[in-house]
Design a protein around this motif. Sequence first.
Motif, mmCIF file in Angstrom:
data_model
loop_
_atom_site.group_PDB
_atom_site.id
_atom_site.type_symbol
_atom_site.label_atom_id
_atom_site.label_comp_id
_atom_site.label_asym_id
_atom_site.label_seq_id
_atom_site.Cartn_x
_atom_site.Cartn_y
_atom_site.Cartn_z
ATOM 1 N N GLY A 201 -24.213 -9.237 -25.051
ATOM 2 C CA GLY A 201 -24.046 -8.563 -23.656
ATOM 3 C C GLY A 201 -22.808 -8.795 -23.029
ATOM 4 O O GLY A 201 -22.582 -8.623 -22.143
ATOM 5 N N GLY A 202 -23.358 -10.139 -23.617
ATOM 6 C CA GLY A 202 -21.848 -10.912 -22.561
ATOM 7 C C GLY A 202 -20.153 -10.514 -22.630
ATOM 8 O O GLY A 202 -20.509 -9.761 -24.059
ATOM 9 N N VAL A 203 -19.393 -10.948 -22.230
ATOM 10 C CA VAL A 203 -18.222 -10.444 -22.501
ATOM 11 C C VAL A 203 -17.273 -11.487 -22.212
ATOM 12 O O VAL A 203 -18.033 -12.765 -21.515
ATOM 13 C CB VAL A 203 -17.632 -9.367 -21.289
ATOM 14 N N TYR B 209 -22.213 -14.779 -30.638
ATOM 15 C CA TYR B 209 -22.686 -15.345 -30.312
ATOM 16 C C TYR B 209 -22.235 -16.554 -29.032
ATOM 17 O O TYR B 209 -22.831 -17.977 -29.648
ATOM 18 C CB TYR B 209 -24.056 -15.408 -30.783
ATOM 19 N N PRO B 210 -21.458 -17.309 -28.437
ATOM 20 C CA PRO B 210 -21.021 -17.936 -28.816
ATOM 21 C C PRO B 210 -22.100 -18.961 -26.694
ATOM 22 O O PRO B 210 -22.753 -17.823 -26.468
ATOM 23 C CB PRO B 210 -19.577 -17.498 -27.336
ATOM 24 N N LEU B 211 -22.431 -19.958 -27.158
ATOM 25 C CA LEU B 211 -23.530 -20.333 -26.620
ATOM 26 C C LEU B 211 -22.356 -21.338 -25.260
ATOM 27 O O LEU B 211 -23.021 -21.425 -24.372
ATOM 28 C CB LEU B 211 -24.418 -21.692 -27.497
ATOM 29 N N SER B 212 -21.238 -21.740 -25.463
ATOM 30 C CA SER B 212 -20.358 -22.461 -23.655
ATOM 31 C C SER B 212 -19.030 -21.390 -24.463
ATOM 32 O O SER B 212 -18.899 -21.252 -25.699
ATOM 33 C CB SER B 212 -20.958 -23.834 -24.289
ATOM 34 N N PRO C 93 -24.709 -12.317 -20.604
ATOM 35 C CA PRO C 93 -25.153 -11.923 -20.029
ATOM 36 C C PRO C 93 -26.261 -11.463 -18.303
ATOM 37 O O PRO C 93 -26.380 -10.310 -17.597
ATOM 38 C CB PRO C 93 -26.184 -11.275 -21.036
ATOM 39 N N ALA C 94 -26.248 -12.521 -18.136
ATOM 40 C CA ALA C 94 -26.984 -12.752 -16.585
ATOM 41 C C ALA C 94 -26.520 -12.803 -15.352
ATOM 42 O O ALA C 94 -27.060 -11.996 -14.689
ATOM 43 C CB ALA C 94 -27.789 -13.950 -16.594
ATOM 44 N N TYR C 95 -25.056 -12.449 -15.593
ATOM 45 C CA TYR C 95 -24.501 -12.339 -14.581
ATOM 46 C C TYR C 95 -23.807 -10.797 -14.524
ATOM 47 O O TYR C 95 -22.769 -10.771 -13.855
ATOM 48 C CB TYR C 95 -23.745 -13.677 -14.247
ATOM 49 N N ILE C 96 -23.806 -9.630 -15.640
ATOM 50 C CA ILE C 96 -23.225 -9.030 -15.947
ATOM 51 C C ILE C 96 -24.689 -7.908 -15.622
ATOM 52 O O ILE C 96 -25.801 -7.611 -15.446
ATOM 53 C CB ILE C 96 -23.097 -8.315 -17.296
ATOM 54 N N GLY D 150 -21.990 5.286 -23.822
ATOM 55 C CA GLY D 150 -23.175 5.060 -22.551
ATOM 56 C C GLY D 150 -22.515 4.379 -21.448
ATOM 57 O O GLY D 150 -22.649 3.231 -21.508
ATOM 58 N N VAL D 151 -23.435 4.177 -20.329
ATOM 59 C CA VAL D 151 -23.674 2.913 -19.416
ATOM 60 C C VAL D 151 -24.629 2.315 -19.648
ATOM 61 O O VAL D 151 -26.053 2.776 -20.005
ATOM 62 C CB VAL D 151 -24.382 3.777 -17.840
ATOM 63 N N LEU D 152 -24.365 0.765 -20.025
ATOM 64 C CA LEU D 152 -25.224 0.706 -20.996
ATOM 65 C C LEU D 152 -26.064 -1.246 -20.494
ATOM 66 O O LEU D 152 -24.915 -1.545 -19.462
ATOM 67 C CB LEU D 152 -24.758 -0.526 -22.000
ATOM 68 N N THR D 153 -26.751 -1.298 -20.442
ATOM 69 C CA THR D 153 -27.460 -2.611 -19.971
ATOM 70 C C THR D 153 -26.772 -3.808 -20.875
ATOM 71 O O THR D 153 -26.220 -3.503 -21.835
ATOM 72 C CB THR D 153 -29.454 -2.995 -19.629
ATOM 73 N N PRO D 154 -26.550 -5.121 -20.745
ATOM 74 C CA PRO D 154 -26.098 -6.348 -21.822
ATOM 75 C C PRO D 154 -27.131 -6.303 -22.581
ATOM 76 O O PRO D 154 -26.589 -6.670 -24.052
ATOM 77 C CB PRO D 154 -26.397 -7.150 -20.861
ATOM 78 N N ALA D 155 -28.382 -5.731 -22.705
ATOM 79 C CA ALA D 155 -29.732 -5.758 -23.554
ATOM 80 C C ALA D 155 -29.513 -5.156 -24.788
ATOM 81 O O ALA D 155 -30.201 -4.997 -25.937
ATOM 82 C CB ALA D 155 -31.051 -6.308 -23.174
ATOM 83 N N ALA D 156 -28.355 -3.940 -24.358
ATOM 84 C CA ALA D 156 -28.729 -2.707 -25.396
ATOM 85 C C ALA D 156 -27.525 -2.833 -26.251
ATOM 86 O O ALA D 156 -27.210 -2.086 -26.973
ATOM 87 C CB ALA D 156 -28.421 -1.344 -24.512
#
Length: 231
Positions: A136-138, A171-174, A207-210, A218-224
């Motif tokens: 869910g990060g960008v 899935y970037p870690l950094s 994703p913690a900052y989104i 649809g409108v999604l949470t990052p976890a979705a």
Amino acid sequence: ELFLRYTTRTSALELEDFSAAKKRLIERGNQFADTSIRARASIADLGARFIRPGCVLLTHGYSRVVLALLQKAVTTGINFTVIVTEGRPDGTGQDMAKALAALEVPVTMVLDSGVAYALERVDLVLVGAEGVVENGGVINKLGTYQIALCTKSLNKPFYVAAESYKFARLYPLSQQDLPMEHKPLDVGPLLPRGVCVDNPSRDYTPPAYINLLVTDLGVLTPAAVSDELIQ
């Protein structure tokens, strides 16, 4: 890059008949264009509801989907103000400011380094994305991450508008996990010999900052996002 990936994902490239292969590539190119237009229209319809009368929002760089969303808000009669970052080194913020000014939206441009200063009078942040990763990060224009950090510290909402075809099983870690791309950068007068300039073109926002992603699904949470990738 997304366009090339979509249009070339076809067995037509293995055909010996060049004309047939060319025709198929053109068809897939047109399909991608139609998909992009429909996705932006859907996101604009969903996202315009987040723009409240009299609100001030901040955006970063130039995003066609963000512009479509704001244009939809304008057509529905909502009055709002936009703060646009300058978007160095490629000046995309200037392009966004010109596009919004053409819509008669009040626009203020701030230095990239002045985001924290400007955020005090902002109600929400809305940015686009070059890619949405599995958690869910960008991945987006350089500077998006620091804007998200500042927005989080001030307890302001941070929204991302992105088409679902930008979802990727990455899935970037950094920041170092991103492919490096550098754009020309004018730093003014010549620097002393031995001074290095580091100017990556994009960064990764966890994703913690989104708060939410506005997508054509649809409108999604990052976890979705991961759920959508599984389907």
